[in-house]
Design a protein around this motif. Structure first.
Motif, PDB file in Angstrom:
ATOM      1  N   GLY A  20      83.847  17.228  51.829  1.00 34.24           N
ATOM      2  CA  GLY A  20      82.986  18.027  50.528  1.00 34.24           C
ATOM      3  C   GLY A  20      81.615  18.291  51.048  1.00 34.24           C
ATOM      4  N   ASP A  21      81.410  18.080  52.510  1.00 33.68           N
ATOM      5  CA  ASP A  21      80.225  18.245  52.945  1.00 33.68           C
ATOM      6  C   ASP A  21      79.855  20.036  53.205  1.00 33.68           C
ATOM      7  OD1 ASP A  21      81.451  18.809  55.283  1.00 33.68           O
ATOM      8  OD2 ASP A  21      80.048  17.349  56.359  1.00 33.68           O
TER       9      ASP A  21
ATOM     10  N   LEU B 114      87.106  28.123  47.474  1.00 32.66           N
ATOM     11  CA  LEU B 114      88.191  28.367  47.483  1.00 32.66           C
ATOM     12  C   LEU B 114      89.122  27.444  48.220  1.00 32.66           C
ATOM     13  CD1 LEU B 114      87.475  32.315  48.165  1.00 32.66           C
ATOM     14  CD2 LEU B 114      88.326  31.274  45.992  1.00 32.66           C
ATOM     15  N   GLY B 115      89.032  26.043  47.740  1.00 35.15           N
ATOM     16  CA  GLY B 115      89.953  25.299  48.506  1.00 35.15           C
ATOM     17  C   GLY B 115      89.764  24.858  49.697  1.00 35.15           C
TER      18      GLY B 115
ATOM     19  N   GLY C  52      84.640  19.911  47.945  1.00 36.49           N
ATOM     20  CA  GLY C  52      83.095  20.274  47.351  1.00 36.49           C
ATOM     21  C   GLY C  52      83.037  21.874  46.991  1.00 36.49           C
ATOM     22  N   GLN C  53      82.027  21.930  46.055  1.00 35.39           N
ATOM     23  CA  GLN C  53      81.786  23.518  45.745  1.00 35.39           C
ATOM     24  C   GLN C  53      81.379  24.460  46.624  1.00 35.39           C
ATOM     25  OE1 GLN C  53      82.604  25.172  42.669  1.00 35.39           O
ATOM     26  NE2 GLN C  53      83.915  23.067  42.729  1.00 35.39           N
TER      27      GLN C  53
END
Length: 537
Positions: free
Chosen positions: A23-24, A396-397, A401-402
């Motif tokens: 998620g980084d 988008l997967g 994270g975002q």
């Protein structure tokens, strides 16, 4: 038995941008490991990983500070071992990137060189020279813009054909050669199946360090004959290991005849075919690239190695015109490439039909080409944007994270692996089907190719006795040189049974099939597969 690499399809993973496990916003080895089932199901034979070594990342890992470890951004050495082990378990081989032309300026060797006095052996591992007064030793320029020399406080200059953070090694030094033999053994002992060699044509430099002139003379730091002795030494190291290990060179040279010199039986095994990559979307240009490459490489017994895109060039959907036309041509080019004799490389995302991202904000760009030219050159970030895997989140997967280190276009929500997997007309399913056929058709593992008479904008060739590929590079529909029904087409077939423009088709002919040059194609299309760019978003 024929070595696997002579006809393999190898998938290039740009580690920064393939899959993020933590998620980084940056891809990592655990992310690659989690996606090995995807690569297995895609149907490739091996994976080439861009550099994952410890690095200050001045050039996204091509400035290596330690060749025997993993950058914490990407994981640990244990993660690399697990990735190699898991890849082998699912039938995939692993090829890793090796960067021998230069190190990072943070490499212990270069730090020692800066701390040493002129003439000290520590400087002999690099190319330090006295200048011409206050000017550098010669007029050589960096591939990334600006001059290729940086001055140090004691007055000497060091050479860097790329960024100042990438000082060039001196390959006349025995210590440099011995170090890289040991690096090869380190990774071979860990189970890697081969190495992609960065800037393989650049290791030797003219010791006289003359200015570069546009006179047609031998270039003083590209493609010098002395470089071949380096690779003969490397080949002896590799040949001491079992299992058909392989070298593939990144070799930009003036002709395929010069390229062939690197692939003599005691040097490298394969090299990327940049003549094919740089050919225009033109039947004559593509055929010339194929013919000249096969002619030159046949003399040294090496297979051609085809490639359409990589992490250093504009994605071919965009090079071929962009939008629906570029996507349609890219699908046809894929079937052309995968039908040719030899091996092929697939750059991550080309199987999704990803275009170049041309509108990245200046503030997110990392490429030193962009920074060193003051933005005059956009650099290579546009082909390195992280992959869209699934869903509609900001990444988008790509990861939990975002964020992703480069932003993905929102239009890529329609191009995710998830969306394309369920769409039979998608680019992803074209690649999956083509790769499955490539594995199952014996003729596609052979080295033969026979061209058939065809109109100027058509490429038609036979492999073996029963496989035919026809590529319509033009815009108008054409008839094809067989009466067989197509096995696979890159676009929707025409209602009248002809092959539409910017479309390729594969055919399996019966043993007693037609051998006429241009009869009308059979109109029965119910058994064929087709890629429809308009249907895949």
């Amino acid at each position: 038995m024929t070595p696997w690499w002579r006809h393999a399809v190898i998938y290039q993973v740009y580690v920064w941008s393939f899959a993020d496990s933590d998620g980084d916003g940056i891809g990592d080895l655990q992310g690659v490991r989690s996606r090995l089932p995807y690569l297995r199901d895609l149907g490739v034979d091996a994976v080439w990983l861009n550099p994952f070594y410890p690095s200050p990342q001045a050039d996204n890992g091509y400035d290596v500070a330690d060749y025997r470890d993993v950058d914490p951004r990407f994981g640990t050495l244990a993660d690399a071992d697990a990735l190699i082990r898991d890849a082998h378990a699912v039938g995939l081989r692993i090829v890793i990137d090796l960067v021998p032309n230069h190190t990072s300026s943070r490499h212990p060797w270069f730090e020692a060189a800066l701390a040493a006095a002129p003439g000290d052996p520590a400087r002999g591992r690099y190319l330090f020279r006295d200048g011409r007064g206050d000017e550098p030793p010669n007029n050589w320029t960096s591939n990334f813009g600006g001059r290729a020399w940086t001055r140090v406080p004691d007055g000497q200059w060091y050479l860097h054909l790329f960024a100042p953070e990438q000082p060039d090694l001196d390959w006349t030094a025995s210590e440099v050669r011995e170090e890289f033999h040991d690096i090869l053994r380190f990774w071979l002992d860990r189970g890697v199946d081969g190495f992609r060699i960065d800037v393989a044509h650049g290791l030797a430099k003219d010791p006289a360090m003359p200015d570069v002139h546009e006179s047609g003379a031998i270039h003083p730091h590209w493609d010098l004959d002395e470089v071949h002795d380096v690779y003969r030494g490397w080949r002896r190291v590799l040949d001491a290991y079992p299992g058909d290990r392989v070298f593939v060179g990144e070799i930009w040279v003036q002709s395929v005849d010069r390229l062939a010199l690197y692939l003599r039986p005691d040097e490298l095994h394969t090299a990327f075919n940049f003549a094919f990559l740089t050919a225009l979307w033109d039947a004559a240009a593509l055929r010339t690239a194929v013919d000249e490459s096969m002619r030159a490489l046949e003399r040294v017994g090496a297979p051609p190695t085809w490639v359409l895109s990589n992490h250093d060039v504009v994605r071919h959907v965009t090079r071929y015109g962009g939008g629906a036309p570029g996507l349609r041509r890219a699908g046809a080019a894929a079937l052309l490439m995968l039908a040719l004799p030899g091996s092929a490389y697939v750059y991550q995302g080309e199987e999704l039909g990803l275009p170049e991202v041309e509108d990245l904000p200046d503030g997110v760009r990392r490429d030193p080409v962009f920074t060193r030219t003051g933005g005059a050159e956009p650099g290579r970030d546009g082909c390195r944007v992280p992959l869209p895997w699934s869903g509609a989140s900001a990444s988008l997967g790509f990861g939990p994270g975002q964020a992703s280190w480069l932003p993905q276009p929102r239009a890529w929500e329609a191009l995710t692996v998830e969306r394309q997997t369920t769409d039979p007309a998608s680019m992803l399913n074209l690649y999956r089907t083509a790769l499955a056929h490539r594995r199952s058709i014996p003729a596609l593992a052979s080295a033969d190719l026979t061209w058939l008479p065809a109109p100027p904008e058509v490429l038609a060739f036979r492999r073996g006795t029963d496989f035919l590929c026809v590529v319509n590079v033009g815009d108008a529909p054409v008839q094809v040189p067989t009466s067989a029904s197509p096995l696979l087409t890159s676009g929707p077939p025409a209602a009248d049974g002809t092959l539409p423009g910017a479309t390729a088709a594969w055919y399996r002919e019966p043993a007693q099939g037609s051998r006429a040059s241009l009869p009308t194609v059979d109109r029965a299309r119910s058994s064929s597969s087709a890629f429809d760019p308009s249907a895949s978003g």
